[in-house]
Motif scaffolding. Sequence first.
Motif, PDB file in Angstrom:
ATOM      1  N   PHE A 247      40.886 108.634  65.570  1.00 25.43           N
ATOM      2  CA  PHE A 247      40.796 109.264  66.887  1.00 25.43           C
ATOM      3  C   PHE A 247      41.899 110.246  66.850  1.00 25.43           C
ATOM      4  CE2 PHE A 247      38.924 105.575  69.652  1.00 25.43           C
ATOM      5  CZ  PHE A 247      37.814 105.903  69.532  1.00 25.43           C
ATOM      6  N   ALA A 248      43.127 109.999  66.270  1.00 27.09           N
ATOM      7  CA  ALA A 248      44.228 110.834  66.260  1.00 27.09           C
ATOM      8  C   ALA A 248      44.006 112.232  65.493  1.00 27.09           C
ATOM      9  CB  ALA A 248      45.460 110.065  65.600  1.00 27.09           C
ATOM     10  N   VAL A 249      43.389 112.210  64.579  1.00 26.86           N
ATOM     11  CA  VAL A 249      42.958 113.188  63.632  1.00 26.86           C
ATOM     12  C   VAL A 249      41.845 114.271  64.349  1.00 26.86           C
ATOM     13  CG1 VAL A 249      42.114 114.090  61.637  1.00 26.86           C
ATOM     14  CG2 VAL A 249      43.674 112.148  61.423  1.00 26.86           C
ATOM     15  N   ARG A 257      48.301 116.551  59.084  1.00 23.30           N
ATOM     16  CA  ARG A 257      49.105 117.475  58.134  1.00 23.30           C
ATOM     17  C   ARG A 257      50.691 116.867  58.243  1.00 23.30           C
ATOM     18  NH1 ARG A 257      45.015 121.218  59.200  1.00 23.30           N
ATOM     19  NH2 ARG A 257      45.600 121.474  61.357  1.00 23.30           N
ATOM     20  N   GLN A 258      50.736 116.517  59.400  1.00 26.74           N
ATOM     21  CA  GLN A 258      52.414 115.857  59.712  1.00 26.74           C
ATOM     22  C   GLN A 258      52.417 114.720  58.911  1.00 26.74           C
ATOM     23  OE1 GLN A 258      53.017 116.164  63.812  1.00 26.74           O
ATOM     24  NE2 GLN A 258      51.926 118.161  63.877  1.00 26.74           N
ATOM     25  N   ASP A 485      54.707 128.895  64.605  1.00 22.73           N
ATOM     26  CA  ASP A 485      55.720 127.966  64.975  1.00 22.73           C
ATOM     27  C   ASP A 485      55.124 126.554  64.539  1.00 22.73           C
ATOM     28  OD1 ASP A 485      57.573 129.645  65.364  1.00 22.73           O
ATOM     29  OD2 ASP A 485      57.456 129.541  67.447  1.00 22.73           O
ATOM     30  N   ALA A 486      53.838 126.292  65.133  1.00 15.98           N
ATOM     31  CA  ALA A 486      53.268 124.840  64.998  1.00 15.98           C
ATOM     32  C   ALA A 486      52.893 124.455  63.678  1.00 15.98           C
ATOM     33  CB  ALA A 486      51.830 124.675  65.819  1.00 15.98           C
ATOM     34  N   VAL A 487      52.513 125.570  62.910  1.00 11.39           N
ATOM     35  CA  VAL A 487      52.322 125.266  61.423  1.00 11.39           C
ATOM     36  C   VAL A 487      53.617 125.186  60.707  1.00 11.39           C
ATOM     37  CG1 VAL A 487      51.311 126.279  59.216  1.00 11.39           C
ATOM     38  CG2 VAL A 487      50.076 126.750  61.457  1.00 11.39           C
ATOM     39  N   ALA A 488      54.407 125.667  61.022  1.00  7.85           N
ATOM     40  CA  ALA A 488      55.927 125.619  60.562  1.00  7.85           C
ATOM     41  C   ALA A 488      56.364 123.990  60.585  1.00  7.85           C
ATOM     42  CB  ALA A 488      56.842 126.561  60.590  1.00  7.85           C
ATOM     43  N   SER A 489      56.288 123.823  61.945  1.00 12.79           N
ATOM     44  CA  SER A 489      56.580 122.510  62.428  1.00 12.79           C
ATOM     45  C   SER A 489      55.894 121.503  61.387  1.00 12.79           C
ATOM     46  CB  SER A 489      56.557 122.116  63.988  1.00 12.79           C
ATOM     47  OG  SER A 489      57.048 121.120  64.308  1.00 12.79           O
ATOM     48  N   ASP A 490      54.666 121.483  61.659  1.00  9.34           N
ATOM     49  CA  ASP A 490      53.699 120.670  60.864  1.00  9.34           C
ATOM     50  C   ASP A 490      54.038 120.331  59.301  1.00  9.34           C
ATOM     51  OD1 ASP A 490      52.319 120.304  63.038  1.00  9.34           O
ATOM     52  OD2 ASP A 490      50.659 121.600  62.519  1.00  9.34           O
ATOM     53  N   ARG A 491      54.717 121.620  58.599  1.00  9.79           N
ATOM     54  CA  ARG A 491      54.943 121.324  57.412  1.00  9.79           C
ATOM     55  C   ARG A 491      56.503 120.792  57.217  1.00  9.79           C
ATOM     56  NH1 ARG A 491      53.600 127.834  55.601  1.00  9.79           N
ATOM     57  NH2 ARG A 491      51.288 127.230  55.188  1.00  9.79           N
TER      58      ARG A 491
END
Length: 745
Positions: A247-249, A257-258, A485-491
Amino acid sequence: MAVSQSGGSAAGTGAVRKFPTGANYSQALQHPQLCFRDPDLKHGTVQQSLVVGLGPKAISGNFASVFSVTAPDGQRYALKCFTRDSTALTQRYLAISSALGGLDIGALSQPWSVGFEFLEEGVLVEGQWYPVVKMAWVQGTGLIGWLEGHVDDTVAVRALADRFLALVGDLDRAGIAHGDLQHGNILVASDGTLRLVDYDGMYVPALKGEKATENGHRNYQSPSRSAADYGPSMDRFSAWIIQLSLFAVAADPGLWRQLHDPQGEYLILSEADFTEPAMSLAWPMLLGHPDERVRAVATQVKKLLGKPCSALPALTPDAVSVPSPRSVPGSRKGRSASQRLAQALATTAGPSPSGVPAWMSGHIPAAAADPTGPVAALGPSTGFVGRRARDLVVAASALLTTSTPVALAVVSAPPDGYLPIAQGAALAVSAAAIGLGRRLRPEYRTAKARVGELRLRARELKGPAASHQSLAKEIRKLDDSAAKDAVASDRRLQSLQTELRDGLARITVELNRRTSQMQKALVALPAEEARRIAAALEPAIRAHIQDRLRRTSIQEARSLTNMGAKMVQALSDAGIRTAADFTGTGVTQNQTYLVGASGQWIRVPGIGAARATTLETWRRNLEQRARATAPTKVPSQIMAGIRNDFATRRRDLNTQVKQAETNAQQSRDALQKRTADERQRLATERQQRGVDVQRMRAELIQRQKRLAGAEAELARVKSELAQARAVTRRSLSIRRYVKLLATGG
């Protein structure tokens, strides 16, 4: 499904025995025609390892190795060879085979059950037959691998979640539990349906009252699960964990990714999230997620952590029946929460027929989007009305001017060429007079003024159109920045997971290194204490032996072989009067000596090698008899001191071990707290960035709305300007004015 019993086991059915290793099986399977009785296997081809010389390729599991065998007809089988004995294998597989074979395949949500045979005499290894499970090879992708390839396809992931929910329902209705629901045992077929493999721990109604043979993968099971939980409800915890993950994915691919570790044996939740939820990175993200279903299911699953397995609720559609988040029709690519926040509206589209951009429909007032008809504001549209005195003057002047050259030519004799020139000049003056008269008409002045106003307004409104495009570009840049920013935060969040895992591993390694010597010392203490006690007792033993030797006169040696009264007297004359006066014998330069109590060498006439040996043996026997009667207990005061000393050392070592463990736990807690704080900081910053992006985007959109009104106004002005010019050309033309002058209407 079937169980083959072609003969009794060499070791006896049900007997606990040592099973071959994976290497033993691999060696035997190099000759399938010799090690198998089953015709498909006997004449089949065993898949070999890619490394030359390693033989058949094995997939090692908890207590079995799996090999791939292709039968002559092309059918591929997975052959499970057991590496340790499992209680009553035959009976269990009989029950499982019967239960699965009795399922109504047409009533299942999908063909998740895989056919198998239990061959009691399956494979011959080193002269003994061992059981194997022959299962049809399933063509599919493991759950983790499938998600890696489809993580951004939210439609496919949500469909997979629905299929998993249906599969769990099939098991529940049949009273069956798999026992080890986890990513490795769930395969996704090419059509998206699921297959379950590895039935070793399966429960079926016929096995009621038995104990579990395994407790399942630790990253999918409740910490409270034990062998006693073997029953129809033992899949419930792992089912909820998998369903929540799917569900979450599906709702937010960024969570994969997080929270998923590419090196980890789990989806987005692991054992640490169950045992130490307060330090978990995952729970705050799931419990506070924007998606309602993710929040609801995460809340339910977190409540299960402290419950016994028997009290867990079943995973049913009703249990997760919260409204699904609205999705964009036709969109197959998922976006994370931050990306959805940044991509709140579509980019600017072309203008609609009303002059309003399509994306602004419904966002601006109706007056701006649907301007009133342009003709109503144009003023006169019926031409010139009524002839005025000025018009009469213009008409008379034009007529007089035009006729004057002709009259002059009649009454006088003008030079050659005069008339054409004069007539042309007169016509020009007449036209100028008519033009002036037309421009002086109020209808014409009103129309020209209106055209002038519209032209000025159009010039004023040309700027916002360019500004609108500039704002659209700013919005796109803002969206791109938010997405980056979202991608960087995920990484960064994923790297935090890796740092936490590696940090905890380093702490454990350091703890083991520091406590290893302490543990060895603790293990060695009993032997050392025994040596210390023996050492403390040794002086008393030696004193007792010496006392007995001193009490034994050398005269008693007369009874020894080759020892008479004369030799005993010689010994006495040499100073050896008791058994304590010598300790042994020695030989030098072919002379035999006795070693005195103080270490001196004593030469006794008549004592050769044989008699010396006899004396030495006599003394040794005396020592042994004396030692047998020696004290066996250390004096209580000395013993108390030894006991206290070792108790102190044992206590100190245990204290050091506990201190090292405490320090390690403190380091773990500090690392987990730092990680949790950093995660919270990132989450706060991310949320604040989202708010800022929302605010900035709203401001830009409001400006676009205002510009959209300006564009609509510009379109209206241009339309009115065109119509005003057309009216002027049509109703207020020179021809119409000349007609007015001539006819008065």
